[in-house]
Every structure is written in structure tokens, then in C-alpha cells.
Design a protein around this motif. Structure first.
Motif, PDB file in Angstrom:
ATOM      1  N   GLU A  79     -11.854 -23.035  43.981  1.00  0.00           N
ATOM      2  CA  GLU A  79     -13.323 -23.792  43.417  1.00  0.00           C
ATOM      3  C   GLU A  79     -13.827 -22.691  43.174  1.00  0.00           C
ATOM      4  N   PRO A  80     -14.320 -23.044  42.029  1.00  0.00           N
ATOM      5  CA  PRO A  80     -15.135 -22.155  41.087  1.00  0.00           C
ATOM      6  C   PRO A  80     -17.029 -21.356  41.836  1.00  0.00           C
TER       7      PRO A  80
ATOM      8  N   ARG B 266     -12.831 -19.903  45.065  1.00  0.00           N
ATOM      9  CA  ARG B 266     -12.337 -19.798  46.291  1.00  0.00           C
ATOM     10  C   ARG B 266     -12.191 -20.749  46.859  1.00  0.00           C
ATOM     11  N   LEU B 267     -11.171 -19.744  47.883  1.00  0.00           N
ATOM     12  CA  LEU B 267      -9.460 -20.299  48.092  1.00  0.00           C
ATOM     13  C   LEU B 267     -10.022 -21.454  49.533  1.00  0.00           C
TER      14      LEU B 267
ATOM     15  N   ILE C 276      -6.245 -10.959  45.701  1.00  0.00           N
ATOM     16  CA  ILE C 276      -7.154 -11.412  46.774  1.00  0.00           C
ATOM     17  C   ILE C 276      -8.712 -10.419  45.791  1.00  0.00           C
ATOM     18  N   LEU C 277      -9.370 -10.963  45.272  1.00  0.00           N
ATOM     19  CA  LEU C 277     -10.196 -10.563  44.603  1.00  0.00           C
ATOM     20  C   LEU C 277     -12.256  -9.442  45.481  1.00  0.00           C
ATOM     21  N   GLY C 278     -11.882 -10.579  46.014  1.00  0.00           N
ATOM     22  CA  GLY C 278     -12.518 -10.185  47.155  1.00  0.00           C
ATOM     23  C   GLY C 278     -13.284 -11.399  47.943  1.00  0.00           C
ATOM     24  N   ARG C 279     -13.917 -10.972  49.226  1.00  0.00           N
ATOM     25  CA  ARG C 279     -14.568 -12.564  49.696  1.00  0.00           C
ATOM     26  C   ARG C 279     -16.076 -12.721  49.393  1.00  0.00           C
TER      27      ARG C 279
ATOM     28  N   GLY D 247     -12.946 -18.250  52.221  1.00  0.00           N
ATOM     29  CA  GLY D 247     -14.004 -17.612  51.673  1.00  0.00           C
ATOM     30  C   GLY D 247     -13.596 -16.374  51.526  1.00  0.00           C
ATOM     31  N   ASP D 248     -12.305 -16.679  51.202  1.00  0.00           N
ATOM     32  CA  ASP D 248     -11.799 -15.742  49.777  1.00  0.00           C
ATOM     33  C   ASP D 248     -11.589 -16.096  48.454  1.00  0.00           C
ATOM     34  N   ILE D 249     -12.034 -15.236  46.798  1.00  0.00           N
ATOM     35  CA  ILE D 249     -12.150 -15.304  45.837  1.00  0.00           C
ATOM     36  C   ILE D 249     -10.793 -15.097  45.719  1.00  0.00           C
TER      37      ILE D 249
END
Length: 532
Positions: A368-369, A378-379, A423-426, A410-412
């Protein structure tokens, strides 16, 4: 049919078997019994005491010890386990399952306050431990504190009460385990774990028995595992990576599981790897980097591959493995306690460093954006390995269900056309500076590019002018912002991504699992900012 076609066919057959609902819908102890039937009575478990157990030895020991524990507990009771990775913790885990009790894995590195909170939150009345471990780990004061809120049961004392009658019982139970074990359902609780608390307060997670067994089947269908291999596990079993990857996966797939009590003993571990003919090593980047620094060129010679999880693998760690050890494959994966834990992992033949590999078979996912963040989403994940929900803070027996079975990680992440996940970050690990969203993980990457041999963590604190301000915490004692700014200019990185404040420490705080302790670091930085 050509060789390639046969390989694909075998993989498809394996995939169908692994995802067969009947295969995964199996209680944990029944899965152990089935593994013995499939792989024979081979050596399956060992630790540093070097007294290996076969499948039958493990089953008998679990029945004998489990019977002793059952006499002190109630059916379905949640029982705390406070032990290091060892044959003893594996026997205790399966012993509880043999009699329908639920293991609650307690993090003995988390401190008195967190442990008491975990005991209360999970409804634990009794905690199983061992005097030898408590003495060696110097946890006497902690145990005294815990004894004020729960009963401490010493496994040493229970073992001393094992007599001839118990041994005869274990002998018979080993022959006919299905007749002696307490019947449980796949949907029954398999373990209670607590999230790492890297970014906030730990949450109680109840994983069903089928969650754990399913995750083993998913991994086994993704990567072909040889029953002749040896898995070396230095990770604690209070961490889901250590429990599923280091115990459940090898035991249920016919691989020998070698348990080591602490991931901190780098020199001892690298010396043991070739001695025990380790084929797979599970660890986090923090520990793998330490092992690579002290290991000789031949210390990893028996390894088929290394699997890293729980935190991002640094470029320096990849470089060490690629250049120092003849290209030993370092496979980065991704998981969450709520997913038992493996969600995605690289494959030995399809390894893409920088990604965490492809989603496991049976996983569903969507993104989700997130406002202000481009190039990822957001995964959310759903699958047979994903928990039903978190334990309620008000009642440990109540599970707060996931909406539609979807877990918000909660991860991007970014998922490319081939299904590889990056994984780009949380979501919590982004700062809004001057109206722009800045990834704190990316800023850590910038610092790592400048000082690759050091450990870094970046947090943000309020700033009256720009909204938030970046703070770099590092063990690089000569770190200066000017060097970061210079690198940023040369590589086209925005000036917003350069921390202007640096906190230098002898060691960057980490949790017992090796993950960066962002909660502790945040408190440290905020305290220093208030004092300034």
C-alpha cells in the motif's frame, strides 16, 4: 526428459507436497515422529557437550522430561523456558509438546523489567531453567527477581528424579510415540514468542503448531535441503529465527541440528564449524561480520551457504564472504516473528545480494502506498505461517485477530518483476525533514559507505526549524559530518540525508539477537539532547 526438465519436475512435486494442507496441518510432535519414519533413526541433535541424540533418543528424552514437567503443570498451560540454544532446550520444547503444554520462549537478555512483563502478559506460572546455565551466564540476580512473580523450576532437579521406571517408560514411548503423546490439533498454540523490541515495546505473538510446521515446509520447498547436511545454530531460541531455522527446520527435514549457546563467541564458533562439518550457518549480519573477521580461509570450507536474517546485511559483510572464503554463498532473507518467521529468502542458485530474495511458496502479499514515500509500499503478508493475531494486553488468552488474515509488517519494500524483494526501511524509520521524507536506513547506508568497517545507527529528534533532525550514532570515533557531506556531494546524495549531529560510542547498542537496539539509542540521543 532432459536433466533440466527433471529438476523442474522434482521441484514442482516438492512444491505440491510442501503446500499440501494435510502435510502442513500437522501438530509439532506428530511432525517429529513423521520425520523419524521418513529419515530413519539417524543422529539429529548435538551441542557443545558433544553427546549427540538420534531421533529416538530425542523422542524418548522428550517423553521422560515432559512427563516430569506435566506432573507439575496443567494441560494446555503456558510454561516459560529460559535456556540457551542447546540440546536441553530442544528436548524441553518437544517435551512440552508431547504432553500438550505450550512453550513460552523468554529472552534472558532483555532485562528484569521486560521479562516480568512477558511473564505477566503470557500468563506464565512456571519458568523452566537450569542452574548450570544461570551460573555460567551470571543470571543469579535476575532469577531471584523473577522468582518474586513466578515459580522457577530447575531442570537439573527434575533430571535427578529420573529413575528406572521413568527410563522404561521412555523406552516404550520411543517405540510407540503415537500411543503415549497427548493428542493436540494443528491449530493449537505451538509457541509464545515476543517481538524483538527493536523499534518499540515487544508484543506477544502466539504461533500455532501449523504456523511453525508450515514455515518449515515452505522453506524446504523453496530450497532443496539435503538430509546429510548439518545446520549450525548459534542463535537463541527465544528469537523465532533461531527456533524455526535453527531447530524446527533441520529436525523436521532430516538435517542434524548443532546448537551453540551464544552467538557472541566468534572464535569458538569458527573453530567448531569445520569440526562438526557444518553445512548451513544461521546468523545475523552483526555476528556474521564478526565471524568473517576472525575466521581463517578454511574455517568455512564445509559450508554450503550461510543464511542471514533479522537485519540488513552490510556491503562489507558481502565483500568479506565473496573475497575471503572462496565465494561462500551468503543468502539474505526476510522475516517477522508474526510469520514464524520466514517470509522471503534468496536461493543458492538465484542469489541477488541487496535483496532478501523471493517470497516463499504459499505467501500472499500486497503493498500500500505511503504518503511522502516513492518507489515502494507498505508490505502486508498472509499465508499458512502467519499468526492469527497478537496477545491481548488485557487477557493473555485472548487473541486480537488480524483483519482478513493480513499482517501489517510495517516495512516499506519494493518488489521487482522477478519477485525479488528489497527492504527500503520501516514506516517508523523515516524522518520528515523540511517537508521531505528521508529514509533513516538509507542514511545509515551513507555512513557505511564512508566508514564500512564501523557500525552505525541513525535516529531522528524534533527540530524547531525543519521538523526533524538526523543524529548519527557510531563507533567510529573520528567520524565527522564534513566527511559525510563530501561523500554525498560526490555521489549525488541530497544534503538532507547528511546527519549534522554525531554521537560517538565505544559500542553501538545491540539486542541479544544482534539487532540494533533503536529504542535504547533513541532514549540515549533524546537524553543527550535535553541535557545540551
Amino acid at each position: 526428459m532432459n536433466t533440466r526438465g527433471q529438476s523442474v519436475l522434482r521441484r514442482r512435486k516438492c512444491l505440491r507436497a510442501a503446500l499440501n494442507p494435510e502435510a502442513s496441518e500437522e501438530p509439532i510432535f506428530d511432525a517429529l515422529i513423521a520425520a523419524r519414519e521418513r529419515f530413519g533413526d539417524k543422529e539429529i541433535l548435538e551441542d557443545q557437550d558433544r553427546n549427540p541424540l538420534t531421533y529416538t533418543g530425542l523422542i524418548r528424552a522428550a517423553f521422560v522430561l515432559g512427563r516430569k514437567i506435566a506432573a507439575l503443570t496443567e494441560p494446555g498451560e503456558r510454561v516459560g523456558i529460559l535456556l540457551p540454544s542447546s540440546a536441553g532446550v530442544v528436548v524441553t520444547f518437544f517435551g512440552l509438546h508431547a504432553y500438550g503444554r505450550v512453550p513460552v520462549m523468554l529472552n534472558f537478555t532483555s532485562g528484569e523489567r521486560n521479562l516480568k512483563a512477558a511473564i505477566k502478559a503470557s500468563g506464565v506460572k512456571r519458568v523452566l531453567s537450569a542452574r548450570r546455565f544461570v551460573t555460567q551466564a551470571k543470571l543469579e540476580a535476575l532469577i531471584d527477581d523473577l522468582a518474586t512473580v513466578t515459580e522457577i523450576v530447575w531442570l537439573d532437579d527434575l533430571r535427578q528424579t529420573v529413575g528406572l521406571q521413568d527410563k522404561l517408560f521412555g523406552l516404550m514411548a520411543g517405540f510407540f510415540p503415537n500411543r503415549f503423546r497427548v493428542a493436540t490439533a494443528p491449530s493449537d498454540p505451538g509457541v509464545v514468542l515476543f517481538t524483538s523490541g527493536s523499534f518499540g515495546a515487544p508484543k506477544g505473538v502466539v504461533l500455532s503448531q501449523s504456523n511453525l510446521v508450515s514455515n518449515v515446509r515452505q522453506v524446504a520447498s523453496h530450497i532443496a535441503l539435503d538430509p546429510d547436511w548439518v545446520v549450525f545454530n548459534p542463535l537463541p531460541t527465544f528469537h523465532c529465527f533461531g527456533l524455526t531455522g535453527g531447530v524446527m527446520l533441520p529436525v523436521l527435514t532430516g538435517m542434524k541440528a548443532f546448537q551453540y549457546p551464544s552467538p557472541l563467541h566468534a572464535k569458538q564458533i569458527v573453530e567448531l564449524l569445520p569440526q562438526v562439518k557444518a553445512s548451513i550457518l544461521f546468523a545475523t549480519d552483526t555476528f556474521l561480520n564478526q565471524y568473517a573477521r576472525v575466521a581463517g580461509p578454511d574455517d568455512f570450507s564445509t559450508l554450503q551457504f550461510v543464511v542471514a536474517g533479522a537485519e540488513r546485511v552490510r556491503d562489507e559483510t558481502h565483500h568479506l564472504f565473496n573475497t575471503k572464503f572462496g565465494g561462500v554463498k551468503l543468502l539474505e532473507g526476510y522475516g517477522a516473528t508474526e510469520a514464524a518467521p520466514v517470509v522471503a529468502v534468496n536461493h543458492p542458485d538465484r542469489n541477488r545480494p541487496g535483496s532478501v530474495g523471493q517470497m516463499l511458496p504459499g505467501m500472499e502479499w500486497r503493498t500500500e502506498p505511503v504518503e511522502g514515500i516513492t518507489g515502494g509500499g507498505r508490505l502486508f503478508v498472509r499465508g499458512p505461517n502467519v499468526m492469527r493475531g497478537y496477545m491481548s494486553a488485557d487477557d493473555p488468552r485472548v487473541i486480537e485477530p488480524l483483519q482478513g488474515g493480513w499482517h501489517d509488517t510495517g516495512d516499506i519494500v519494493d518488489i521487482d518483476a522477478d519477485g525479488y524483494v528489497s527492504i527500503l526501511g520501516r514506516v517508523k524509520r523515516f524522518a520528515k525533514i523540511g517537508g521531505e521524507m528521508v529514509s533513516l536506513a538509507a542514511v545509515e547506508g551513507l555512513a557505511a559507505a564512508v566508514w564500512p568497517e564501523s557500525r552505525h545507527a541513525v535516529v531522528s529528534i524534533p527540530d524547531s526549524r525543519k521538523g526533524e533532525k538526523l543524529v548519527l550514532v557510531t563507533d567510529r570515533m573520528d567520524a565527522e559530518s564534513s566527511r559525510l557531506s563530501e561523500w554525498a556531494r560526490e555521489h549525488g546524495a541530497p544534503d538532507l540525508a547528511v546527519p549534522k549531529k554525531i554521537v560517538r560510542l565505544a559500542e553501538v547498542p545491540v539486542l541479544g539477537t544482534g539487532k540494533t537496539d533503536y529504542v535504547g539509542i533513541q532514549k540515549l540521543v533524546e537524553t543527550e539532547a535535553r541535557a545540551a
